[in-house]
Scaffold this active site. Structure first.
Site, PDB file in Angstrom:
ATOM      1  N   GLY A   1       0.856  -1.172   0.000  1.00 48.00           N
ATOM      2  CA  GLY A   1       0.000   0.000   0.000  1.00 48.00           C
ATOM      3  C   GLY A   1       0.893   1.223   0.000  1.00 48.00           C
ATOM      4  O   GLY A   1       2.057   1.150  -0.389  1.00 48.00           O
TER       5      GLY A   1
ATOM      6  N   ASP B   1     -12.696  -2.130   7.064  1.00 53.15           N
ATOM      7  CA  ASP B   1     -12.354  -2.220   5.638  1.00 53.15           C
ATOM      8  C   ASP B   1     -12.651  -3.630   5.148  1.00 53.15           C
ATOM      9  O   ASP B   1     -11.850  -4.243   4.438  1.00 53.15           O
ATOM     10  CB  ASP B   1     -10.869  -1.872   5.441  1.00 53.15           C
ATOM     11  CG  ASP B   1     -10.533  -1.617   3.979  1.00 53.15           C
ATOM     12  OD1 ASP B   1     -11.472  -1.539   3.153  1.00 53.15           O
ATOM     13  OD2 ASP B   1      -9.342  -1.521   3.660  1.00 53.15           O
TER      14      ASP B   1
HETATM   15  P1  AMP Z   1      -2.522  -5.773   2.581  1.00 49.03           P
HETATM   16  O1  AMP Z   1      -1.510  -4.687   2.600  1.00 49.03           O
HETATM   17  O2  AMP Z   1      -2.811  -6.335   3.913  1.00 49.03           O
HETATM   18  O3  AMP Z   1      -3.732  -5.447   1.755  1.00 49.03           O
HETATM   19  O4  AMP Z   1      -1.833  -6.976   1.810  1.00 49.03           O
HETATM   20  C1  AMP Z   1      -1.244  -6.794   0.563  1.00 49.03           C
HETATM   21  C2  AMP Z   1      -1.226  -8.090  -0.193  1.00 49.03           C
HETATM   22  O5  AMP Z   1      -0.502  -9.044   0.518  1.00 49.03           O
HETATM   23  C3  AMP Z   1      -2.595  -8.645  -0.417  1.00 49.03           C
HETATM   24  O6  AMP Z   1      -2.849  -8.538  -1.755  1.00 49.03           O
HETATM   25  C4  AMP Z   1      -2.547 -10.081  -0.071  1.00 49.03           C
HETATM   26  O7  AMP Z   1      -2.714 -10.838  -1.233  1.00 49.03           O
HETATM   27  C5  AMP Z   1      -1.148 -10.283   0.454  1.00 49.03           C
HETATM   28  N1  AMP Z   1      -1.210 -10.797   1.800  1.00 49.03           N
HETATM   29  C6  AMP Z   1      -1.458 -10.115   2.922  1.00 49.03           C
HETATM   30  N2  AMP Z   1      -1.423 -10.910   3.984  1.00 49.03           N
HETATM   31  C7  AMP Z   1      -1.144 -12.155   3.503  1.00 49.03           C
HETATM   32  C8  AMP Z   1      -0.998 -13.430   4.115  1.00 49.03           C
HETATM   33  N3  AMP Z   1      -1.106 -13.569   5.433  1.00 49.03           N
HETATM   34  N4  AMP Z   1      -0.747 -14.477   3.326  1.00 49.03           N
HETATM   35  C9  AMP Z   1      -0.637 -14.318   1.989  1.00 49.03           C
HETATM   36  N5  AMP Z   1      -0.768 -13.148   1.362  1.00 49.03           N
HETATM   37  C10 AMP Z   1      -1.014 -12.079   2.110  1.00 49.03           C
END
Ligand code: AMP
Length: 614
Positions: free
Chosen positions: A320, A451
């Site tokens: 992000g 969210d």
């Molecule tokens: P977030 O910043 O939490 O939206 O996560 C960014 C990306 O990381 C998302 O698109 C998820 O696909 C991946 N992601 C986040 N947490 C996990 C997790 N525990 N295991 C696998 N992929 C993750």
């Protein structure tokens, strides 16, 4: 240190074929790019392996995640696009290229990224500075549309994984450069598409011949001598060390078959190691408590704290404005011996103090949460110094939103083999049920998600949905503070009217979002309110308009989402009630989502809407 130097010398001798036959080098670009408007058949790159075996090379492409829109020609190694990329903008795929010539099969990890239609490549995210990998640099391919520029890897070592040999480039050292004359590769010479390659080999071929005899032979002899001396020294050192218990490092540098893996200090992730307060680095030979820890032994250590040098970071999963999530391997974590894939969340360097304290806040929430099968679980953290790392269970199939979108292709081909994304009405209803259960667990713990959307639900290979991303969550039971934290973009299409207009978030606003998520599930990951701008959505929602019933969704299911969209928050159900309603649907044989009637062209996916989270 001595062992490191010896290791490097041994490698260089080995790589010159003086000790044993190594698998041929695989020339592969580690970062692939395709533009979202590249048609099927576009050449992305080409993989080439020097043959040392008896057979011609067979190339393959593997993925552990969702199917990737690429294929490799098993004979030529040419990689092409084999599916539309239009709906895959900004997506990355972690893939393995395999190359087998009948000797030792090789397997290399690559990252393929779909850029937007401008073809502009995203700046690769920098890995967090915690003694972790060198993220592979992006080769400049802009002037060569399809075949990547060839540069011979400076050095390599090998590592055994899953019965494959994985090639790993190691940082350049003067010593190795001297020992590595750039020998042109006869296997590459006469193959089509190699003009580029030949033009880029910088050493004159005739010169190489004399170089080889003048420099390599004496050097190999010296190398051999050094190896013998080194072997004696290692033997003596080992004898001394093995008096006590065997070091953990030694244990971890061997796989089950006894093959020595790469030295922990010579791997592709090598960098100055982040020294943890608690442990000394592997470089010192043994994993042991440092003085500091010895002193603080009386204080019980935080059970979540994990030594960061036991994390090996691989590719980025997503990012992000301030945060990043990485796929990593942790050694001996979570009460289990050996390596385990985990997801590591951290902040980018541009993060402010506020974001840093928000991440710590998120960590506190996760630590106190307990576990639930439908909520992403915290496994550990590294907080003793910056950057803070939050270690979570790795959920292999990624976002539910993407999973649903990708399942649309599976519907057409009736693809029902194991692991395919062919989904039934029952699967989809079950996804909704699992999310509701996860949210019920969170709300009982006093957590408001704020969210909730299909992009923040992750899915495992066993098709278990897990609520993720507590970036906006707050422990309402503890603080009653609902400060808005986001990267500036708001999930407008998922927000309840009281959140949109009065900044009020509660379990009931999460319920509203759940209703929208249910709509996303039914429409296989479509963007809510298709065709409306954010302003229109806000006005319509305020004026009592709601998302329409998708034609292929039965009334019983639509009623649940509609109930979640009651204007008055207190009139909406709570998560327990939603769980019970969905459970009732699951108990019947009825298909509440008639997928054969799903109108592919009525819904669409939006990747970017200005100022909005979608
Ligand atoms: P977030 O910043 O939490 O939206 O996560 C960014 C990306 O990381 C998302 O698109 C998820 O696909 C991946 N992601 C986040 N947490 C996990 C997790 N525990 N295991 C696998 N992929 C993750």
């Amino acid at each position: 240190m001595l062992a490191q130097v010896i290791g490097v010398l041994m490698l260089s001798c080995v790589s010159h074929g003086s000790l044993l036959q190594l698998p041929g080098i695989v020339h592969v670009d580690r970062n692939w790019f395709a533009s979202s408007n590249d048609p099927i058949g576009t050449v992305v790159t080409r993989v080439q392996r020097e043959t040392t075996g008896s057979e011609s090379v067979r190339y393959g492409l593997e993925t552990s995640g969702p199917p990737a829109p690429f294929k490799i020609d098993s004979k030529t190694g040419v990689v092409t696009v084999n599916d539309t990329l239009l709906d895959k903008e900004n997506q990355s795929y972690s893939l393995w290229v395999t190359a087998d010539d009948g000797s030792i099969p090789q397997r290399l990890e690559v990252l393929a990224t779909i850029t937007d239609s401008s073809g502009q490549r995203p700046k690769l995210p920098r890995p967090p500075p915690f003694g972790l990998p060198n993220y592979p640099s992006i080769p400049d391919l802009s002037h060569i549309p399809h075949i990547p520029k060839f540069t011979r890897p400076t050095q390599r070592t090998t590592k055994a994984t899953d019965g494959y040999i994985e090639e790993i480039t190691v940082p350049e050292t003067t010593l190795l450069t001297t020992l590595s004359p750039k020998v042109p590769d006869s296997n590459l010479q006469d193959k089509p598409g190699n003009e580029e390659i030949k033009n880029n080999t910088s050493v004159d071929e005739t010169q190489i011949g004399s170089d080889v005899s003048l420099t390599v032979i004496p050097l190999v002899a010296i190398g051999g001598l050094v190896v013998i001396v080194a072997a004696v020294i290692i033997f003596v050192c080992k004898k001394n060390n093995s008096k006590g218990s065997k070091s953990k490092k030694d244990d971890m540098s061997k796989d089950s078959s006894g093959i020595v893996l790469q030295d922990a200090t010579i791997n592709m992730w090598d960098r100055p190691r982040a020294y943890s307060n608690r442990y000394e680095s592997w470089d010192n030979g043994h994993l042991q408590l440092s003085e500091e820890t010895t002193i603080s032994k009386e204080e019980p250590p935080d059970e979540w704290e994990f030594p960061r040098h036991r994390l090996k970071i691989f590719n980025i999963l997503g990012e992000g404005a301030f945060g990043q999530v990485w796929r990593a391997q942790a050694i001996d974590i979570d009460g289990k011996k050996g390596e385990q894939t985990v997801a590591v969340k951290t902040l980018k360097e541009n993060a402010s103090e506020k974001e840093k304290s928000d991440l710590l806040q998120e960590l506190i929430v996760m630590k106190n949460l307990g576990t639930h099968p439908n909520v992403v679980r915290l496994i550990g953290c590294c907080t003793e110094k910056e950057p803070t790392l939050v270690i979570m269970e790795y959920v292999s199939l990624g976002k539910l939103q993407q999973f649903l979108r990708e399942s649309r292709a599976g519907r057409h081909y009736g693809n029902t083999h194991a692991g395919s994304q062919f989904l039934t009405s029952r699967d989809l209803t079950h996804f909704a049920f699992q999310v509701a259960r996860g949210m019920d667990f969170l709300s009982c713990k006093g957590i408001i998600h704020r969210d909730l959307a299909a992009r923040n639900v992750l899915i495992t290979e066993e098709r278990t949905c897990k609520v993720a991303d507590f970036g906006l969550a707050r422990d309402v039971a503890g603080t009653h503070v609902y400060e808005r934290k986001s990267d500036g973009r708001l999930p407008i299409r998922w927000m309840a009217p009281e959140s949109l207009y009065d900044d009020i978030f509660s379990v009931k606003s999460d319920i509203w979002s759940f209703g929208v998520l249910l709509w996303e599930i039914v429409t296989l990951g479509s963007t809510p309110y298709p065709g409306l701008s954010a302003g229109d959505v806000m006005r319509k929602v305020r004026d009592g308009h709601r998302l329409e019933k998708p034609e292929h969704c039965r009334r019983e299911l639509y009623n649940i989402m509609y109930y979640c969209w009651e204007a008055e928050p207190s009139s909406r159900p709570d998560f327990k009630e939603v769980v019970a309603m969905l459970e009732r649907l699951l108990c019947t044989e009825m298909d509440y989502i008639e997928l054969e009637r799903f109108p592919d062209h009525s819904y669409y996916n939006v990747q970017n809407l200005e100022g909005e989270k979608v």
